[in-house]
Design an enzyme around this catalytic site. Sequence first.
Site, PDB file in Angstrom:
ATOM      1  N   HIS A   1     -46.416  18.480  14.528  1.00  0.00           N
ATOM      2  CA  HIS A   1     -46.879  19.908  14.221  1.00  0.00           C
ATOM      3  C   HIS A   1     -48.330  19.699  13.980  1.00  0.00           C
ATOM      4  CE1 HIS A   1     -47.603  23.576  12.046  1.00  0.00           C
ATOM      5  NE2 HIS A   1     -48.168  22.847  11.230  1.00  0.00           N
TER       6      HIS A   1
ATOM      7  N   ASN B   1     -40.086  18.559  19.956  1.00  0.00           N
ATOM      8  CA  ASN B   1     -41.445  18.525  20.391  1.00  0.00           C
ATOM      9  C   ASN B   1     -42.429  17.397  19.532  1.00  0.00           C
ATOM     10  OD1 ASN B   1     -42.122  20.185  18.343  1.00  0.00           O
ATOM     11  ND2 ASN B   1     -43.038  21.997  19.805  1.00  0.00           N
TER      12      ASN B   1
HETATM   13  P1  DAT Z   1     -46.371  24.944  17.809  1.00  0.00           P
HETATM   14  O1  DAT Z   1     -45.523  23.958  17.017  1.00  0.00           O
HETATM   15  O2  DAT Z   1     -46.948  24.246  19.045  1.00  0.00           O
HETATM   16  O3  DAT Z   1     -47.532  25.538  16.795  1.00  0.00           O
HETATM   17  P2  DAT Z   1     -45.045  27.443  17.243  1.00  0.00           P
HETATM   18  O4  DAT Z   1     -45.831  27.439  16.052  1.00  0.00           O
HETATM   19  O5  DAT Z   1     -45.024  28.589  18.273  1.00  0.00           O
HETATM   20  O6  DAT Z   1     -45.226  26.212  18.047  1.00  0.00           O
HETATM   21  O7  DAT Z   1     -43.329  27.168  16.972  1.00  0.00           O
HETATM   22  C1  DAT Z   1     -43.111  26.305  15.864  1.00  0.00           C
HETATM   23  C2  DAT Z   1     -41.793  25.264  16.440  1.00  0.00           C
HETATM   24  O8  DAT Z   1     -40.766  26.224  16.382  1.00  0.00           O
HETATM   25  C3  DAT Z   1     -42.460  24.543  17.685  1.00  0.00           C
HETATM   26  O9  DAT Z   1     -43.026  23.601  17.609  1.00  0.00           O
HETATM   27  C4  DAT Z   1     -41.086  24.320  18.130  1.00  0.00           C
HETATM   28  C5  DAT Z   1     -40.081  25.528  17.723  1.00  0.00           C
HETATM   29  N1  DAT Z   1     -39.892  26.575  18.699  1.00  0.00           N
HETATM   30  C6  DAT Z   1     -41.122  27.366  19.110  1.00  0.00           C
HETATM   31  N2  DAT Z   1     -40.685  28.368  20.175  1.00  0.00           N
HETATM   32  C7  DAT Z   1     -39.169  28.031  20.403  1.00  0.00           C
HETATM   33  C8  DAT Z   1     -38.387  28.468  21.113  1.00  0.00           C
HETATM   34  N3  DAT Z   1     -38.510  29.507  22.006  1.00  0.00           N
HETATM   35  N4  DAT Z   1     -37.037  27.884  20.965  1.00  0.00           N
HETATM   36  C9  DAT Z   1     -36.685  26.817  20.257  1.00  0.00           C
HETATM   37  N5  DAT Z   1     -37.738  26.407  19.292  1.00  0.00           N
HETATM   38  C10 DAT Z   1     -38.955  26.996  19.310  1.00  0.00           C
HETATM   39 MG    MG Z   2     -47.375  26.654  15.038  1.00  0.00          MG
END
Ligand code: DAT
Ligand code: MG
Length: 149
Positions: A115, A112
């Site tokens: 960060h 994605n």
């Molecule tokens: P963000 O990056 O939108 O703050 P997060 O902090 O919930 O999202 O998660 C950190 C990263 O971890 C995210 O950018 C991608 C990975 N990630 C999150 N949820 C996931 C999932 N269900 N499966 C695989 N990777 C995941």
């Molecule tokens: Mg996060």
Amino acid sequence: MERSFIAIKPDGVQRGLVAEIIGRFEKKGFTLVGLKMMMVSRELAEQHYDVHREKPFFNGLVEFIISSPVIAMVWEGEGVVASARKIIGATNPLNSEPGTIRGDYGISIGRNLIHGSDAIETAQREISLWFKEEELATWEPSLTKWIVE
Ligand code: DAT
Ligand code: MG
């Protein structure tokens, strides 16, 4: 002044989206106060994602972040933390709105692109984790008076 920690992940760098991504924050009017390209150590990756340590995706996430260079940045400006999250888009790119970085360029949650700190306190923790004080430039662009009333 409010600051956020923003990092272009390995997929964003490999795909040649560095200038495009940096440009979105520049054009919005935020101020770049720190930037470095780096290979991330496993220790730093694990500390950065410490809140996700118990999640099933943690190991894969750490392996991904250390696999190829990252662009680490600090951006400054009024409301930058929440605004950057909007510019970035929802965590899963298939749910991110078009016009957001993830919405325009991503498909997979594990690729994605970028960060961004999720809260002001998180930003402070992440900035001190990734940057030394002397790596940050405190400056006021001369354009500011044309951007902020
Ligand atoms: P963000 O990056 O939108 O703050 P997060 O902090 O919930 O999202 O998660 C950190 C990263 O971890 C995210 O950018 C991608 C990975 N990630 C999150 N949820 C996931 C999932 N269900 N499966 C695989 N990777 C995941
Ligand atoms: Mg996060």
